[in-house]
Design a protein around this motif. Sequence first.
Motif, PDB file in Angstrom:
ATOM      1  N   VAL A  40       0.832  -1.263   0.006  1.00 56.84           N
ATOM      2  CA  VAL A  40       0.056   0.053  -0.100  1.00 56.84           C
ATOM      3  C   VAL A  40       0.885   1.142   0.037  1.00 56.84           C
ATOM      4  O   VAL A  40       2.140   1.122   0.535  1.00 56.84           O
ATOM      5  N   PRO A  41       0.473   2.348  -0.302  1.00 58.19           N
ATOM      6  CA  PRO A  41       1.224   3.786  -0.736  1.00 58.19           C
ATOM      7  C   PRO A  41       1.872   3.929   0.537  1.00 58.19           C
ATOM      8  O   PRO A  41       1.205   3.972   1.705  1.00 58.19           O
ATOM      9  N   GLY A  42       3.105   4.132   0.856  1.00 57.10           N
ATOM     10  CA  GLY A  42       3.840   4.614   1.939  1.00 57.10           C
ATOM     11  C   GLY A  42       4.351   3.559   2.917  1.00 57.10           C
ATOM     12  O   GLY A  42       4.873   3.633   3.723  1.00 57.10           O
ATOM     13  N   LYS A  43       4.080   2.149   2.355  1.00 57.69           N
ATOM     14  CA  LYS A  43       4.315   1.096   3.352  1.00 57.69           C
ATOM     15  C   LYS A  43       5.410   0.158   2.434  1.00 57.69           C
ATOM     16  O   LYS A  43       5.391   0.207   1.191  1.00 57.69           O
ATOM     17  N   THR A  44       5.989  -0.682   2.944  1.00 56.75           N
ATOM     18  CA  THR A  44       6.562  -1.758   2.525  1.00 56.75           C
ATOM     19  C   THR A  44       6.105  -2.775   1.932  1.00 56.75           C
ATOM     20  O   THR A  44       4.772  -2.913   1.992  1.00 56.75           O
ATOM     21  N   ARG A  45       6.775  -3.415   0.900  1.00 56.36           N
ATOM     22  CA  ARG A  45       6.129  -4.682   0.388  1.00 56.36           C
ATOM     23  C   ARG A  45       6.290  -5.725   1.099  1.00 56.36           C
ATOM     24  O   ARG A  45       7.462  -6.449   1.194  1.00 56.36           O
ATOM     25  N   ASP A  46       5.141  -6.640   1.275  1.00 54.40           N
ATOM     26  CA  ASP A  46       5.241  -7.621   2.476  1.00 54.40           C
ATOM     27  C   ASP A  46       4.524  -8.958   1.787  1.00 54.40           C
ATOM     28  O   ASP A  46       3.821  -8.790   0.943  1.00 54.40           O
ATOM     29  N   LEU A  47       5.214  -9.841   2.252  1.00 60.54           N
ATOM     30  CA  LEU A  47       4.921 -11.249   1.795  1.00 60.54           C
ATOM     31  C   LEU A  47       3.338 -11.644   2.287  1.00 60.54           C
ATOM     32  O   LEU A  47       3.125 -11.610   3.317  1.00 60.54           O
ATOM     33  N   VAL A  48       2.773 -12.078   1.172  1.00 55.46           N
ATOM     34  CA  VAL A  48       1.399 -12.765   1.534  1.00 55.46           C
ATOM     35  C   VAL A  48       1.398 -14.070   1.754  1.00 55.46           C
ATOM     36  O   VAL A  48       0.722 -14.712   2.408  1.00 55.46           O
ATOM     37  N   ASP A  89      -7.197  -5.595   3.173  1.00 53.84           N
ATOM     38  CA  ASP A  89      -6.533  -6.632   2.344  1.00 53.84           C
ATOM     39  C   ASP A  89      -6.089  -5.609   0.857  1.00 53.84           C
ATOM     40  O   ASP A  89      -5.616  -5.933  -0.175  1.00 53.84           O
ATOM     41  N   THR A  90      -6.656  -4.437   0.893  1.00 57.12           N
ATOM     42  CA  THR A  90      -6.760  -3.546  -0.230  1.00 57.12           C
ATOM     43  C   THR A  90      -5.287  -3.305  -0.649  1.00 57.12           C
ATOM     44  O   THR A  90      -4.427  -2.693   0.793  1.00 57.12           O
ATOM     45  N   ALA A  91      -4.501  -3.486  -1.670  1.00 57.81           N
ATOM     46  CA  ALA A  91      -3.185  -3.323  -1.910  1.00 57.81           C
ATOM     47  C   ALA A  91      -2.937  -3.456  -3.269  1.00 57.81           C
ATOM     48  O   ALA A  91      -4.001  -4.060  -4.028  1.00 57.81           O
ATOM     49  N   VAL A  92      -1.778  -3.212  -3.678  1.00 56.45           N
ATOM     50  CA  VAL A  92      -1.525  -3.744  -5.047  1.00 56.45           C
ATOM     51  C   VAL A  92      -0.722  -5.145  -4.897  1.00 56.45           C
ATOM     52  O   VAL A  92       0.200  -5.130  -3.877  1.00 56.45           O
ATOM     53  N   THR A 116      -1.135  -6.224  -9.566  1.00 55.80           N
ATOM     54  CA  THR A 116      -2.559  -5.998  -9.878  1.00 55.80           C
ATOM     55  C   THR A 116      -3.034  -5.680  -8.580  1.00 55.80           C
ATOM     56  O   THR A 116      -2.986  -5.924  -7.438  1.00 55.80           O
ATOM     57  N   GLN A 117      -4.123  -4.597  -8.877  1.00 56.98           N
ATOM     58  CA  GLN A 117      -4.797  -3.882  -7.851  1.00 56.98           C
ATOM     59  C   GLN A 117      -5.893  -4.756  -7.287  1.00 56.98           C
ATOM     60  O   GLN A 117      -6.699  -5.224  -8.116  1.00 56.98           O
ATOM     61  N   VAL A 118      -5.939  -4.787  -5.790  1.00 57.46           N
ATOM     62  CA  VAL A 118      -7.147  -5.183  -5.233  1.00 57.46           C
ATOM     63  C   VAL A 118      -7.688  -4.464  -4.257  1.00 57.46           C
ATOM     64  O   VAL A 118      -7.112  -3.765  -3.402  1.00 57.46           O
ATOM     65  N   THR A 119      -9.142  -4.247  -4.367  1.00 54.82           N
ATOM     66  CA  THR A 119      -9.627  -2.850  -3.690  1.00 54.82           C
ATOM     67  C   THR A 119     -10.943  -3.566  -2.887  1.00 54.82           C
ATOM     68  O   THR A 119     -11.790  -4.187  -3.860  1.00 54.82           O
ATOM     69  N   VAL A 120     -10.847  -3.530  -1.649  1.00 57.31           N
ATOM     70  CA  VAL A 120     -12.002  -4.276  -0.912  1.00 57.31           C
ATOM     71  C   VAL A 120     -12.863  -2.946  -0.219  1.00 57.31           C
ATOM     72  O   VAL A 120     -12.381  -2.163   0.375  1.00 57.31           O
ATOM     73  N   SER A 121     -13.969  -2.709  -0.671  1.00 65.36           N
ATOM     74  CA  SER A 121     -14.728  -1.653  -0.481  1.00 65.36           C
ATOM     75  C   SER A 121     -16.098  -1.732  -0.447  1.00 65.36           C
ATOM     76  O   SER A 121     -16.602  -2.553  -1.362  1.00 65.36           O
TER      77      SER A 121
END
Length: 122
Positions: A40-48, A89-92, A116-121
């Motif tokens: 997510v913007p401003g945060k690190t890329r984390d393992l899922v 869970d919203t993130a790229v 790929t963008q995943v948006t939960v809203s």
Amino acid sequence: QVQLVESGGGLVQPGGSLRLSCAASGSISSIYAMGWYRQVPGKTRDLVAVITIGGSTNYADSVKGRFTISRDNAKNTRLMQMNSLKLEDTAVYYCNAVVSPVSTWPQTGDYWGQGTQVTVSS
């Protein structure tokens, strides 16, 4: 050259499901591990989630019991089924693979998809 192509992102309501797919192409000798990270913007890329050549899996604590990673070796494809999605869970989502290309075997390289963008809203 190795390429990773992702698909399956989109917009979903909380509690819904999505399935991500990542297909590896090119002159590949072995795929030692393949999975997804998210950012997510401003945060690190984390393992899922990740699955190894031996079939072992590892999941982030936040997705255990909700996400499932699987593989189709014949197609060099990995799938991640995401159920009970939450707002957080919203993130790229980025596909990642540790691959040994035919041209450089047994050396390995770290490869990334385009995201790929995943948006939960709601």
